[in-house]
Design an enzyme around this catalytic site. Structure first.
Site, PDB file in Angstrom:
ATOM      1  N   ARG A 279       1.116  -0.975   0.088  1.00  0.00           N
ATOM      2  CA  ARG A 279      -0.081  -0.134  -0.181  1.00  0.00           C
ATOM      3  C   ARG A 279       0.974   1.323  -0.037  1.00  0.00           C
ATOM      4  O   ARG A 279       1.439   1.328   1.097  1.00  0.00           O
ATOM      5  CB  ARG A 279      -0.798   0.096   1.370  1.00  0.00           C
ATOM      6  CG  ARG A 279      -2.045   1.168   1.232  1.00  0.00           C
ATOM      7  CD  ARG A 279      -2.669   1.154   2.666  1.00  0.00           C
ATOM      8  NE  ARG A 279      -1.746   1.795   3.588  1.00  0.00           N
ATOM      9  CZ  ARG A 279      -1.598   1.882   4.901  1.00  0.00           C
ATOM     10  NH1 ARG A 279      -2.097   0.577   5.373  1.00  0.00           N
ATOM     11  NH2 ARG A 279      -0.842   2.288   5.499  1.00  0.00           N
ATOM     12  N   HIS A 283      -3.510   4.268   4.615  1.00  0.00           N
ATOM     13  CA  HIS A 283      -4.825   3.299   4.493  1.00  0.00           C
ATOM     14  C   HIS A 283      -6.192   3.912   4.299  1.00  0.00           C
ATOM     15  O   HIS A 283      -6.788   3.371   3.432  1.00  0.00           O
ATOM     16  CB  HIS A 283      -4.993   2.817   6.150  1.00  0.00           C
ATOM     17  CG  HIS A 283      -6.239   1.985   6.603  1.00  0.00           C
ATOM     18  ND1 HIS A 283      -6.150   0.890   5.887  1.00  0.00           N
ATOM     19  CD2 HIS A 283      -7.295   2.028   7.065  1.00  0.00           C
ATOM     20  CE1 HIS A 283      -7.527   0.164   6.189  1.00  0.00           C
ATOM     21  NE2 HIS A 283      -8.115   0.822   7.152  1.00  0.00           N
ATOM     22  N   TYR A 292       4.036   5.155  11.179  1.00  0.00           N
ATOM     23  CA  TYR A 292       4.431   3.692  11.720  1.00  0.00           C
ATOM     24  C   TYR A 292       5.315   3.182  10.813  1.00  0.00           C
ATOM     25  O   TYR A 292       5.519   1.830  10.703  1.00  0.00           O
ATOM     26  CB  TYR A 292       3.037   2.998  11.895  1.00  0.00           C
ATOM     27  CG  TYR A 292       2.037   2.966  10.641  1.00  0.00           C
ATOM     28  CD1 TYR A 292       2.185   2.157   9.642  1.00  0.00           C
ATOM     29  CD2 TYR A 292       1.051   3.963  10.743  1.00  0.00           C
ATOM     30  CE1 TYR A 292       1.394   2.375   8.594  1.00  0.00           C
ATOM     31  CE2 TYR A 292       0.006   4.138   9.975  1.00  0.00           C
ATOM     32  CZ  TYR A 292       0.226   3.246   8.479  1.00  0.00           C
ATOM     33  OH  TYR A 292      -0.658   3.366   7.677  1.00  0.00           O
TER      34      TYR A 292
END
Length: 387
Positions: A279, A283, A292
């Protein structure tokens, strides 16, 4: 081929501690082989089990699908940033997984998506502008599922795999030779709904293919914190095959999904396909992936870009020229303009609608929440009213 985790091969002694170097070695050596037909450098390679024979027109068609899907996705992200959409879930980086699997379907097959399958929707003929009404809050899905055999987006994580399994069981009872394709992400693989779907589909030999887009981040949680073996190996415990494919290789995704769907149609039951991809964006637009994961990780995956590798193939084999690429760029611009105009012509969402149809009759708590929200909305001063 596959190197399983150390814990799976050799029991640990009680109280024993694994060193940092042991954990590091495990992580480096535990990557299984991928089914790959097109390398990141744009070179074709052969696979002993999977192959796909495509014409130049079909190859150009796959490239066009990915380019237009990416442009639509980028435009939707921009529209959300401009306040036209409440939220958007980008597919950036996952175009090959979606277009490859989507183009493997027959018209009579049925698809159960999550909320990120914009490329699959494109393959099923769903107008891109119809995807945006839900993210603007003006409808619950702007297309008829039965007109394209493409179900409405499912926000509840993993629930659509149960829907797909039940539908596939019905297809089998009807005696049809069509198949069902269910999409979910690596995060959803931890949901009980997915485990139940695997159980029922295996026991009833349902004609369903589970297509897991492992983009390696379930929001902020990496896959390694969800499983001790590669995701595709989970199928073994349920009694049906699993395969891991290079999710950035549109040719491999097409070949593997096509074979799995044919297996389902011929009464051989379910298959789990794990498309190993990444990805590239957040998100959703409410997420900040820099909190993160590292920029180095993304930069590494940029070298595996699914669109770039197919373009390299087309150029190296003289299957597309500057006129083709230039014309496609103009087509992408036209699509982006149409999307912008369609969204900006949509009505504003009714902010109070979320309190409707919760209960058949009135409810004191809902009435209280409605009044609180109305007061909150009224507290804002518009620009025309001044401060």
């Amino acid at each position: 081929m596959t190197v399983e985790s150390t814990a799976a091969r050799k029991p640990r002694r009680s109280g024993a501690k694994r060193s940092t170097s042991a954990r590091s070695t495990k992580k480096q050596s535990a990557e299984p082989e991928l089914v790959q037909l097109l390398t990141p450098e744009g070179e074709r390679v052969e696979h002993p089990e999977y192959a796909i024979d495509l014409t130049p027109d079909e190859l150009r068609g796959l490239y066009r699908d990915m380019v237009l899907t990416r442009r639509f996705d980028a435009e939707a992200t921009t529209l959300q940033r401009q306040g036209e959409l409440g939220l958007w879930a980008s597919l950036l980086g996952q175009e090959a997984a979606q277009i490859g699997s989507g183009r493997a379907l027959r018209d009579d097959d049925y698809v159960f998506p999550t909320y990120r399958e914009h490329g699959v929707a494109w393959c099923r003929g769903v107008d891109p502008t119809n995807l945006l009404g839900m993210f603007r809050g003006v409808n619950h899905g702007g297309w008829d599922p039965n007109s394209n055999n493409f179900h409405l987006y499912t926000i509840v994580i993993g629930a659509q795999t149960l829907h797909a399994t039940g539908y596939a069981m019905g297809v089998a009872k009807d005696g049809a030779d069509s198949a069902v394709l269910a999409y979910f992400g690596d995060g959803a693989s931890s949901q009980g709904d997915v485990a139940e779907s695997f159980t029922y589909s295996a026991v009833y030999n349902a004609p369903v293919v589970f297509f897991c887009q492992n983009n390696q981040w379930a929001i902020s949680e990496p896959t390694e914190k969800q499983t001790r073996v590669p995701l595709y190996q989970r199928a073994q415990g349920y009694g049906f095959p699993g395969v891991r494919v290079d999710g950035n290789d549109v040719l491999a995704c097409l070949a593997v999904t096509k074979a799995a769907l044919e297996r389902a149609r011929t009464g051989q039951g379910p298959t789990l396909v794990e498309a190993f991809t990444y990805r590239m964006g957040a998100h959703t637009t409410s997420d900040d992936p820099t909190r993160y994961r590292s920029s180095e990780e993304r930069e590494l995956w940029e070298t595996k870009d699914p669109i770039l590798r197919l373009r390299t193939l087309l150029s190296n084999e003289n299957l597309a020229d500057d006129a083709f690429f230039g014309g496609l760029e103009e087509e992408a611009d036209a699509l982006a303009k149409r999307v912008r105009e369609a969204v900006r012509s949509m009505p504003d969402p009714d902010h109070m609608a979320l309190f409707e149809h919760t209960y058949a009759d009135g409810h004191a708590l809902v009435d209280e929440e409605r009044a609180q929200f109305a007061a909150y909305q009224a507290s804002f001063v518009t620009a025309e009213e001044g401060i």
